[in-house]
Write a protein that holds these residues in place. Sequence first.
Motif, PDB file in Angstrom:
ATOM      1  N   GLU A 228       0.825  -1.205   0.000  1.00 43.76           N
ATOM      2  CA  GLU A 228       0.000   0.000   0.000  1.00 43.76           C
ATOM      3  C   GLU A 228       0.867   1.265   0.000  1.00 43.76           C
ATOM      4  O   GLU A 228       0.654   2.196  -0.783  1.00 43.76           O
ATOM      5  CB  GLU A 228      -0.919  -0.047   1.238  1.00 43.76           C
ATOM      6  N   GLU A 229       1.867   1.249   0.894  1.00 37.23           N
ATOM      7  CA  GLU A 229       2.803   2.380   1.014  1.00 37.23           C
ATOM      8  C   GLU A 229       3.546   2.594  -0.320  1.00 37.23           C
ATOM      9  O   GLU A 229       3.779   3.736  -0.735  1.00 37.23           O
ATOM     10  CB  GLU A 229       3.829   2.008   2.102  1.00 37.23           C
ATOM     11  N   MET A 230       3.901   1.500  -0.954  1.00 33.44           N
ATOM     12  CA  MET A 230       4.632   1.579  -2.222  1.00 33.44           C
ATOM     13  C   MET A 230       3.750   2.197  -3.316  1.00 33.44           C
ATOM     14  O   MET A 230       4.205   3.050  -4.074  1.00 33.44           O
ATOM     15  CB  MET A 230       5.099   0.171  -2.625  1.00 33.44           C
ATOM     16  N   LEU A 231       2.479   1.776  -3.344  1.00 31.14           N
ATOM     17  CA  LEU A 231       1.569   2.310  -4.379  1.00 31.14           C
ATOM     18  C   LEU A 231       1.305   3.803  -4.175  1.00 31.14           C
ATOM     19  O   LEU A 231       1.056   4.532  -5.134  1.00 31.14           O
ATOM     20  CB  LEU A 231       0.245   1.523  -4.375  1.00 31.14           C
ATOM     21  N   GLN A 232       1.394   4.246  -2.910  1.00 26.91           N
ATOM     22  CA  GLN A 232       1.147   5.657  -2.586  1.00 26.91           C
ATOM     23  C   GLN A 232       2.421   6.500  -2.621  1.00 26.91           C
ATOM     24  O   GLN A 232       2.362   7.711  -2.384  1.00 26.91           O
ATOM     25  CB  GLN A 232       0.534   5.777  -1.175  1.00 26.91           C
ATOM     26  N   ALA A 233       3.581   5.860  -2.870  1.00 30.71           N
ATOM     27  CA  ALA A 233       4.861   6.582  -2.783  1.00 30.71           C
ATOM     28  C   ALA A 233       5.004   7.618  -3.894  1.00 30.71           C
ATOM     29  O   ALA A 233       4.290   7.585  -4.895  1.00 30.71           O
ATOM     30  CB  ALA A 233       6.008   5.572  -2.855  1.00 30.71           C
ATOM     31  N   ASP A 234       5.934   8.543  -3.704  1.00 28.76           N
ATOM     32  CA  ASP A 234       6.217   9.543  -4.740  1.00 28.76           C
ATOM     33  C   ASP A 234       7.044   8.937  -5.874  1.00 28.76           C
ATOM     34  O   ASP A 234       6.920   9.334  -7.022  1.00 28.76           O
ATOM     35  CB  ASP A 234       6.982  10.726  -4.132  1.00 28.76           C
ATOM     36  N   GLU A 235       7.938   7.996  -5.490  1.00 28.45           N
ATOM     37  CA  GLU A 235       8.776   7.340  -6.489  1.00 28.45           C
ATOM     38  C   GLU A 235       9.024   5.901  -6.047  1.00 28.45           C
ATOM     39  O   GLU A 235       9.067   5.618  -4.856  1.00 28.45           O
ATOM     40  CB  GLU A 235      10.143   8.045  -6.613  1.00 28.45           C
ATOM     41  N   VAL A 236       9.200   5.027  -7.023  1.00 22.30           N
ATOM     42  CA  VAL A 236       9.612   3.643  -6.765  1.00 22.30           C
ATOM     43  C   VAL A 236      10.700   3.332  -7.787  1.00 22.30           C
ATOM     44  O   VAL A 236      10.592   3.744  -8.946  1.00 22.30           O
ATOM     45  CB  VAL A 236       8.431   2.650  -6.938  1.00 22.30           C
ATOM     46  N   PHE A 237      11.752   2.673  -7.343  1.00 24.40           N
ATOM     47  CA  PHE A 237      12.772   2.284  -8.319  1.00 24.40           C
ATOM     48  C   PHE A 237      13.432   0.967  -7.938  1.00 24.40           C
ATOM     49  O   PHE A 237      13.418   0.558  -6.784  1.00 24.40           O
ATOM     50  CB  PHE A 237      13.818   3.397  -8.508  1.00 24.40           C
ATOM     51  N   LEU A 238      14.012   0.314  -8.970  1.00 25.09           N
ATOM     52  CA  LEU A 238      14.731  -0.947  -8.786  1.00 25.09           C
ATOM     53  C   LEU A 238      16.221  -0.668  -8.774  1.00 25.09           C
ATOM     54  O   LEU A 238      16.680   0.329  -9.349  1.00 25.09           O
ATOM     55  CB  LEU A 238      14.450  -1.885  -9.963  1.00 25.09           C
ATOM     56  N   SER A 239      16.980  -1.572  -8.165  1.00 23.97           N
ATOM     57  CA  SER A 239      18.438  -1.509  -8.309  1.00 23.97           C
ATOM     58  C   SER A 239      18.965  -2.922  -8.470  1.00 23.97           C
ATOM     59  O   SER A 239      18.453  -3.856  -7.856  1.00 23.97           O
ATOM     60  CB  SER A 239      19.069  -0.831  -7.093  1.00 23.97           C
ATOM     61  N   GLY A 240      19.962  -3.055  -9.328  1.00 24.46           N
ATOM     62  CA  GLY A 240      20.560  -4.374  -9.555  1.00 24.46           C
ATOM     63  C   GLY A 240      21.678  -4.254 -10.572  1.00 24.46           C
ATOM     64  O   GLY A 240      21.773  -3.250 -11.287  1.00 24.46           O
ATOM     65  N   THR A 241      22.491  -5.303 -10.628  1.00 22.00           N
ATOM     66  CA  THR A 241      23.667  -5.278 -11.497  1.00 22.00           C
ATOM     67  C   THR A 241      23.306  -5.052 -12.960  1.00 22.00           C
ATOM     68  O   THR A 241      23.891  -4.196 -13.620  1.00 22.00           O
ATOM     69  CB  THR A 241      24.447  -6.601 -11.320  1.00 22.00           C
TER      70      THR A 241
END
Length: 282
Positions: A228-241
Amino acid sequence: EKVIFNGSITERSQLNIDIEDRGYQFGDGVYEVIRVYNGSLFTGEEHLQRLIKSAESIQIKIPYSISEMKNLLLKLIEENNLYLGIIYLQITRGVSQRNHLFPSADVEPSFVAYTRELQSPTEAMEKGVTAITVEDIRWLRCDIKSLNLLPNLLAKQKASEAGCFEALQHRSGAVTEGSSSNVSIVADGKIKTHPATNLILNGITRQVLLDISRKNGLEIIEEAFSVEEMLQADEVFLSGTTTEIMPIIEIDKQKIANGQPGLVTKQLQALFNEKIKEQCGL
Ligand code: PLP
């Protein structure tokens, strides 16, 4: 094309992998993926340290030192003329008659590594990607970079079938990580990412992220967050090699904020690129 097999460099076509290699039969081994930029290893030391740690946690002793492995990898990069790509390394418990029990101590682990040319995913990093959420059905030692990736594969396949790039896993609503990436959110100006517990792989990119954020005055906290918090966030991003730092602009068909890559994510991408330049002299 050259590969590393048990401590020396050989032609890929000359390689013989036994059908009773425990990696092949049981997924009884661990692996790493390291980025090569400008012909140089990026965070090579950290990846090799994690390989040793993963191996130790399943009682495999790697018969090479970090510097021996590093020298072999550098030689492989040179032989294959790799400029921009990845190195895949894996170590398994070796070859032995099929039996759930570990083989006797004289059985040597099998060690292989090969290279692949791979561009940075520049277009996706600029435009952002979409994701779905899935229940995290993995075991309780996700901190080990194990060859056993079935739940990760099922999650990624499901994402692809939904037309999305990544599957964001959660345990009863608490977000853990992607199928092959870590995930962070930005809310109230703070970056949040799951703490490095047994429930996630402590990504090397994630660790670089923590470091560059703190050095540049961005607040980053290691704390679990809900779907829920993620869907309401201002930004979401992935990190990985292989993913590097990738904005997520839509999850489960819901736009994140205005559906555009966010400013903090862009700033982190720029800082990450500086770090690559610093280390690999691009
Ligand atoms: N989490 C999982 C499950 C992964 O498989 C990976 C990498 O492949 C990551 C996170 C990101 O780790 P790293 O930044 O070390 O590539």
